[in-house]
Design an enzyme around this catalytic site. Structure first.
Site, short mmCIF file in Angstrom:
data_model
loop_
_atom_site.label_atom_id
_atom_site.label_comp_id
_atom_site.label_asym_id
_atom_site.label_seq_id
_atom_site.Cartn_x
_atom_site.Cartn_y
_atom_site.Cartn_z
N ASP A 221 5.57 -3.07 -14.18
CA ASP A 221 5.68 -2.22 -13.09
C ASP A 221 4.45 -1.11 -13.36
OD1 ASP A 221 6.88 0.10 -11.10
OD2 ASP A 221 8.57 -1.26 -11.50
N HIS A 259 7.14 5.16 -9.97
CA HIS A 259 7.97 3.76 -9.47
C HIS A 259 8.45 3.23 -10.74
CE1 HIS A 259 8.84 -0.24 -8.02
NE2 HIS A 259 8.86 0.27 -7.03
N SER A 435 13.48 -2.28 -4.88
CA SER A 435 12.98 -2.01 -6.14
C SER A 435 14.00 -1.37 -6.91
CB SER A 435 11.72 -1.15 -6.09
OG SER A 435 10.41 -1.78 -5.63
#
Length: 506
Positions: A221, A259, A435
């Protein structure tokens, strides 16, 4: 040069501007191994396509002979299981060595050497250990190259054994759709997120007394804030990769965005906010930075991260990333890498994408990926959640008799709307996206592995198949009967998955 390869090279030259092109050159793999894995996957796809309920997908009880009995399963002894695990380990080592050797022909070509010299800056050259060459990806048998248009046009005729050539695509960080906390967390669910409650993770903890202990999850990620109170001490391994897949020297854990830390919280986060946020809080993470903040990343970075994660001995890989695909035909950029993970007994869980119905993301739409869509607190599929029918017209992995091969994505859905989790700096926020759904499934697999004996009883392809059949076969069936483009087979239920595993002898 084969006609399909020639057509792909011509397509790149016709559609991509610029004098220098970033590509990933993939070499031929071990045909016997990939054909065996692909045949098994093809059978699984056909079985799923015809299943009317998720329960049709549950595996055979452990020790019960399959249609074609195997001697290893008939004995069912501890020694036989140990021998099977050893054989899988040796097979993986052979694949790894083959992956390195398959790119030797590229390395030894003068034209390629010139291209590599252009990619390796003086700083990078000086930092290479003695005897180490440019980056090569063993799981995918591939190498990133920056070629002139003239070199790309001639490369397939200059180097024998090229399987395919792909663009080294630029991948954006998936958009984080910030939302307010859902009403259910204000009125009904007070000590965890609604996602953990809906997936029955809390009940699984209480009933089986395990929260992911002894399992390592590979997270590829934007990085992770290892000092976040909910994540501190849980980052077992760390790496950072550049656009060409080269590992950065002396990199320390950090999040180049938000994220990665949010996904990590859903995987292994604690209760520092007063709410439990992670499905497998006692598991560890091997975190690789493959998406660099607002700049995003590349396919080469992700492929390098997959190599690294397998080398760290992870039990499952979580990929909340991908590139938009509007076409039903599936690119093979990640197929060999995911197949290598399957041979290693590692499921690869991937977000299907956030562009809505009749779209998917790659690698989430790959035949061998376990892809995940998103649902909301009312068990409705999110409007942004992707899904469609995919098709493989030609493949070096699939038996020609099975082509064209048609399959549906995603396989299942999980909570992905207003998911509350960690963000850098010790804070917490609610975001929406596939996600956010993906780490629910990867962490559910961690819970399944830590609570059962699957790792002792199955190895390689059989382990991955057993895990996926239990996870998909135990979902709460939503939408159409059988698989559909919105829910897959249904919404994740980890308590039921562990329950079925126990009942079936795992």
């Amino acid at each position: 040069m084969s006609k399909p390869l020639q057509q792909r090279v011509e397509h790149i030259l016709d559609t991509v501007p610029g004098e220098k092109l970033d590509v990933i050159v993939q070499m031929e793999a071990d045909r016997a191994i990939t054909a065996r894995l692909a045949r098994a996957a093809g059978r699984a796809v056909r079985h799923r396509r015809l299943a009317l309920t998720p329960r049709d997908l549950l595996p055979q009880p452990y020790g019960k002979p399959a249609v074609k009995p195997r001697k290893m399963e008939e004995t069912a002894s501890d020694r036989a299981r140990l021998d099977q695990a050893r054989a899988a380990t040796f097979a993986l080592k052979r694949i790894q060595e083959s992956g390195w050797h398959s790119t030797d022909a590229l390395m030894n070509n003068p034209m390629v050497q010139g291209a590599l010299d252009r990619m390796l800056t003086p700083t990078r050259k000086s930092s290479l250990p003695k005897g180490e060459g440019p980056n090569r990806f063993w799981t995918s048998r591939a190498m990133p190259l920056r070629l002139t248009r003239w070199e790309l046009a001639r490369l397939p005729d200059k180097v024998a054994g090229i399987e395919d050539i792909h663009l080294n695509r630029r991948l954006s960080v998936p958009a984080l759709l910030q939302t307010r906390r859902p009403e259910v967390e204000e009125k009904e669910v007070f000590h965890s997120t609604w996602g953990l409650e809906r997936c029955n993770a809390l009940a699984a903890w209480g009933l089986f007394g395990n929260r992911g202990r002894g399992v390592t999850i590979g997270l590829l990620d934007t990085g992770v804030d290892a000092e976040h109170p909910d994540l501190k001490g849980k980052i077992a391994h760390w790496a950072e990769f550049d656009y060409a897949g080269n590992q950065a020297d002396k990199s320390q854990p950090h999040d180049s965005h938000t994220h990665g830390t949010h996904c990590a919280g859903t995987l292994v986060g604690g209760d520092g906010s007063g709410r439990c946020i992670g499905l497998a809080p006692e598991a560890k993470i091997a975190a690789a930075l493959v998406l660099n903040g607002e700049q995003g990343g590349t396919d080469a970075q992700v492929l390098a991260g997959i190599d690294w994660a397998v080398d760290q001995g992870v039990d499952v890989i979580s990929l909340s990333l991908g590139g938009l695909m509007m076409d039903p035909e599936t690119p093979s950029t990640y197929t060999q890498a995911i197949l290598s993970c399957v041979e290693a007994g590692i499921p690869v869980v991937v977000a299907i994408g956030n562009e809505g119905e009749q779209t998917t993301g790659s690698p989430g739409n790959d035949l061998f990926a376990l892809s995940v869509g998103a649902t909301d607190p009312q068990d409705r599929v999110a409007a942004f959640s992707g899904g469609r029918t995919q098709i493989i017209y030609e493949s070096d992995y699939i038996d020609p008799a099975d082509l064209p091969l048609i399959y549906s994505k995603p396989e299942l859905t999980a909570p992905g709307v207003a998911v509350y989790s960690s963000v850098p700096g010790g804070s917490y926020q609610s975001f929406s996206g596939t996600s956010m759904a993906t780490p629910h499934v990867a962490a559910a697999i961690a819970l399944l592995l830590s609570t059962t004996s699957i790792r002792d009883k199955k190895a390689g392809l059989e382990r991955v198949s057993t895990i996926q059949d239990l996870i998909i076969g135990s979902v709460t069936d939503l939408g159409e009967s059988g698989p559909d483009h919105r829910y897959g087979f249904g919404r994740l239920d980890v308590l039921r998955a562990i329950g079925f595993a126990k009942k079936l002898g795992y």
